[in-house]
Structure formats: structure tokens, C-alpha cells
Design a protein around this motif. Sequence first.
Motif, mmCIF file in Angstrom:
data_model
loop_
_atom_site.group_PDB
_atom_site.id
_atom_site.type_symbol
_atom_site.label_atom_id
_atom_site.label_comp_id
_atom_site.label_asym_id
_atom_site.label_seq_id
_atom_site.Cartn_x
_atom_site.Cartn_y
_atom_site.Cartn_z
ATOM 1 N N ASP A 106 -27.226 50.902 76.978
ATOM 2 C CA ASP A 106 -28.041 51.821 76.186
ATOM 3 C C ASP A 106 -27.314 52.365 74.963
ATOM 4 O OD1 ASP A 106 -30.430 51.705 77.664
ATOM 5 O OD2 ASP A 106 -29.604 53.043 79.177
ATOM 6 N N SER A 107 -26.024 52.157 74.873
ATOM 7 C CA SER A 107 -25.246 52.611 73.725
ATOM 8 C C SER A 107 -24.349 51.472 73.269
ATOM 9 C CB SER A 107 -24.382 53.825 74.096
ATOM 10 O OG SER A 107 -23.384 54.055 73.116
ATOM 11 N N PRO A 108 -24.473 51.029 72.014
ATOM 12 C CA PRO A 108 -23.621 49.923 71.546
ATOM 13 C C PRO A 108 -22.135 50.226 71.720
ATOM 14 C CG PRO A 108 -25.390 50.334 69.978
ATOM 15 C CD PRO A 108 -25.454 51.438 70.983
ATOM 16 N N GLY A 109 -21.742 51.477 71.479
ATOM 17 C CA GLY A 109 -20.341 51.842 71.632
ATOM 18 C C GLY A 109 -19.878 51.733 73.071
ATOM 19 N N THR A 110 -20.728 52.180 73.999
ATOM 20 C CA THR A 110 -20.389 52.098 75.419
ATOM 21 C C THR A 110 -20.340 50.652 75.879
ATOM 22 O OG1 THR A 110 -21.439 54.243 75.807
ATOM 23 C CG2 THR A 110 -21.063 52.851 77.728
ATOM 24 N N THR A 111 -21.281 49.844 75.403
ATOM 25 C CA THR A 111 -21.289 48.418 75.751
ATOM 26 C C THR A 111 -19.998 47.747 75.314
ATOM 27 O OG1 THR A 111 -23.700 48.362 75.453
ATOM 28 C CG2 THR A 111 -22.553 46.246 75.506
ATOM 29 N N ARG A 112 -19.611 47.979 74.051
ATOM 30 C CA ARG A 112 -18.377 47.374 73.530
ATOM 31 C C ARG A 112 -17.158 47.830 74.335
ATOM 32 N NH1 ARG A 112 -20.817 48.490 68.564
ATOM 33 N NH2 ARG A 112 -19.579 50.404 68.356
ATOM 34 N N PHE A 113 -17.129 49.121 74.687
ATOM 35 C CA PHE A 113 -15.987 49.654 75.426
ATOM 36 C C PHE A 113 -15.810 48.925 76.755
ATOM 37 C CE2 PHE A 113 -14.426 52.438 78.803
ATOM 38 C CZ PHE A 113 -13.177 52.781 78.303
ATOM 39 N N TYR A 114 -16.884 48.830 77.546
ATOM 40 C CA TYR A 114 -16.766 48.212 78.870
ATOM 41 C C TYR A 114 -16.569 46.700 78.783
ATOM 42 C CZ TYR A 114 -17.556 52.561 81.294
ATOM 43 O OH TYR A 114 -17.411 53.839 81.780
ATOM 44 N N GLN A 115 -17.119 46.063 77.745
ATOM 45 C CA GLN A 115 -16.879 44.635 77.576
ATOM 46 C C GLN A 115 -15.417 44.367 77.227
ATOM 47 O OE1 GLN A 115 -19.849 43.767 74.572
ATOM 48 N NE2 GLN A 115 -21.270 42.903 76.079
ATOM 49 N N LYS A 116 -14.890 45.119 76.244
ATOM 50 C CA LYS A 116 -13.491 44.926 75.851
ATOM 51 C C LYS A 116 -12.548 45.280 76.995
ATOM 52 C CE LYS A 116 -13.974 45.585 70.850
ATOM 53 N NZ LYS A 116 -13.594 46.416 69.679
ATOM 54 N N LEU A 117 -12.867 46.367 77.705
ATOM 55 C CA LEU A 117 -12.028 46.765 78.828
ATOM 56 C C LEU A 117 -11.990 45.668 79.882
ATOM 57 C CD1 LEU A 117 -10.354 48.943 80.296
ATOM 58 C CD2 LEU A 117 -12.510 49.805 81.262
ATOM 59 N N ALA A 118 -13.137 45.072 80.180
ATOM 60 C CA ALA A 118 -13.196 44.017 81.191
ATOM 61 C C ALA A 118 -12.304 42.843 80.816
ATOM 62 C CB ALA A 118 -14.640 43.547 81.387
ATOM 63 N N PHE A 119 -12.362 42.402 79.564
ATOM 64 C CA PHE A 119 -11.560 41.251 79.157
ATOM 65 C C PHE A 119 -10.070 41.591 79.111
ATOM 66 C CE2 PHE A 119 -15.685 39.636 77.828
ATOM 67 C CZ PHE A 119 -15.581 38.301 78.190
ATOM 68 N N ARG A 120 -9.740 42.810 78.703
ATOM 69 C CA ARG A 120 -8.325 43.200 78.684
ATOM 70 C C ARG A 120 -7.771 43.302 80.108
ATOM 71 N NH1 ARG A 120 -8.434 47.841 73.900
ATOM 72 N NH2 ARG A 120 -8.815 46.381 72.167
ATOM 73 N N LEU A 121 -8.552 43.885 81.007
ATOM 74 C CA LEU A 121 -8.108 43.980 82.392
ATOM 75 C C LEU A 121 -7.987 42.597 83.028
ATOM 76 C CD1 LEU A 121 -10.240 47.019 83.644
ATOM 77 C CD2 LEU A 121 -7.776 46.995 83.211
ATOM 78 N N ALA A 122 -8.954 41.729 82.728
ATOM 79 C CA ALA A 122 -8.915 40.368 83.287
ATOM 80 C C ALA A 122 -7.669 39.619 82.809
ATOM 81 C CB ALA A 122 -10.177 39.610 82.902
ATOM 82 N N ALA A 123 -7.312 39.800 81.529
ATOM 83 C CA ALA A 123 -6.128 39.129 80.983
ATOM 84 C C ALA A 123 -4.854 39.586 81.678
ATOM 85 C CB ALA A 123 -6.034 39.386 79.483
ATOM 86 N N ARG A 124 -4.863 40.819 82.203
ATOM 87 C CA ARG A 124 -3.689 41.361 82.891
ATOM 88 C C ARG A 124 -3.757 41.180 84.408
ATOM 89 N NH1 ARG A 124 -4.117 47.187 79.874
ATOM 90 N NH2 ARG A 124 -3.705 46.474 77.730
ATOM 91 N N GLY A 125 -4.826 40.568 84.891
ATOM 92 C CA GLY A 125 -4.993 40.403 86.328
ATOM 93 C C GLY A 125 -5.404 41.679 87.036
ATOM 94 N N GLN A 126 -5.974 42.642 86.304
ATOM 95 C CA GLN A 126 -6.314 43.939 86.879
ATOM 96 C C GLN A 126 -7.819 44.156 87.066
ATOM 97 O OE1 GLN A 126 -3.408 45.908 83.839
ATOM 98 N NE2 GLN A 126 -3.741 47.410 85.440
ATOM 99 N N LEU A 127 -8.630 43.202 86.681
ATOM 100 C CA LEU A 127 -10.086 43.352 86.798
ATOM 101 C C LEU A 127 -10.574 42.814 88.133
ATOM 102 C CD1 LEU A 127 -12.827 44.041 85.318
ATOM 103 C CD2 LEU A 127 -12.950 41.603 84.800
ATOM 104 N N ARG A 128 -11.502 43.546 88.738
ATOM 105 C CA ARG A 128 -12.230 43.056 89.903
ATOM 106 C C ARG A 128 -13.680 43.504 89.752
ATOM 107 N NH1 ARG A 128 -7.885 41.257 90.152
ATOM 108 N NH2 ARG A 128 -6.566 40.819 91.960
ATOM 109 N N ILE A 129 -14.576 42.574 89.482
ATOM 110 C CA ILE A 129 -16.004 42.876 89.493
ATOM 111 C C ILE A 129 -16.572 42.210 90.742
ATOM 112 C CG2 ILE A 129 -18.234 42.664 88.352
ATOM 113 C CD1 ILE A 129 -16.866 42.729 85.695
ATOM 114 N N PHE A 130 -16.937 43.029 91.705
ATOM 115 C CA PHE A 130 -17.468 42.523 92.967
ATOM 116 C C PHE A 130 -18.981 42.381 92.837
ATOM 117 C CE2 PHE A 130 -13.488 44.560 94.038
ATOM 118 C CZ PHE A 130 -12.909 43.650 94.903
#
Length: 207
Positions: free
Chosen positions: A73-97
Motif C-alpha cells: 500500500d506504500s511504495p516506500g514500504t514496498t521498496r524497504f521490504y523488498q530490498k531488505l529481503a534481498f540483502r538478508l538473503a545475500a547474507r544467509g539471514q532471510l527466512r520466508i516460511f
Amino acid sequence: RRIRLESPWPGIEAAFRPELRANYRRRRKRLEALGSLQLTAVNEPQALHQHLADCLALEQAGWKGAHGTAMLDSPGTTRFYQKLAFRLAARGQLRIFCLRLNQRLIAFEYCCLDPHTRRLYSLKIAYDETLRACSPGSVLRWLLLQHAHAAGFASYEMLGEDAHWKADWSGERLELHHLRVYNRTLRGRLWWWRAQAGAAALDRGEG
């Protein structure tokens, strides 16, 4: 709320409220009567695009979308969680169950793993509200906890406000502290003055 995962699983499960344990068994059976259940843990950047898009769409389709508070619902919020997901995934810290019923996404939890403490933090959750009677979110969390326990995680932590349903899972509460940083600009100083005035009003009992 924190759920410690270093004990044997039967002891962890026994600490959940009896109503929660009974409801889990019934509602998992309801879901399994509808088809095949599958839990997946998404943590690789290559697999992230479609999985994350599905999760964002599921959240917006529910009550959060109706109230305008979903990540999409917010472009800024969407970008934040998308970028966070890819950064965490690159570090091996993301888990989306993701919990799927006949390959259809019906619930997800967007989590962050601290590899040093082996703590799993839940950031975002959503489920298919057309299946509310089957509690897909609770079924997902139960399976997620079993997965985290088997993987050797130390704890699972539910961030955010202390909603009443969290007490069903854990009696351990932790304080959550917020750190706010303001730019050294006129606008930043105005926001700082506003925050200070609001805090002072709460201290006086005016808020």
C-alpha cells in the motif's frame, strides 16, 4: 514474546496453551482434508522474486490491505521490504516460511535469522482469510517452530506490539526499544522537536 527452542520438542509443545494444542490438531486436519500441505523456507536470492511477490499480494488481499497498511500500500514500504529481503538473503539471514495448499500460498511469515545468536525474528505475517476457519497462520507457525527447532535455532521471537494471541504461544515477554535518528537538517530538527514535545506531553499525562 519469545519461544525458546533449545529444549526437547515435547517440552516446548507442552508449554503452549492447551486450547492452542487442541485447535492446531483440528485445524491442520481441516486443511489436509482440502488437499496437500507443504511448508517451504525461502532463503535464496534466486528464488526470491516470485515468492516475495506472492507473499505481498496475499497480505494486501486481507484486512491489512482493506485498512491501507499492507506492504504494497506504500511504495516506500514496498521498496524497504523488498530490498531488505534481498540483502538478508545475500547474507544467509532471510527466512520466508510459506505454507501452501495444493501449491497455493495460504500463509507466510517473513523472518530474519541472527546467525550468531541463532535467533529467528518474525517481521511480517499474513494468511488467506478465506480459510480463516482452518487457522492457516497458526498451522504455519506450529510447523515453522518444528522446522526451526530441528534446524538448531535457539529461539523464535515475535516482534511488534504484544497482541493477545501471542500469549497462547509464550509467557515470556521482552522489552522492545526503539531508536530514532534524525537528520541534522531543519526538517530533521522539526521532527525531533515534535517527538520531544509528544514525549513531554505523555509524561504529564496529556497524551
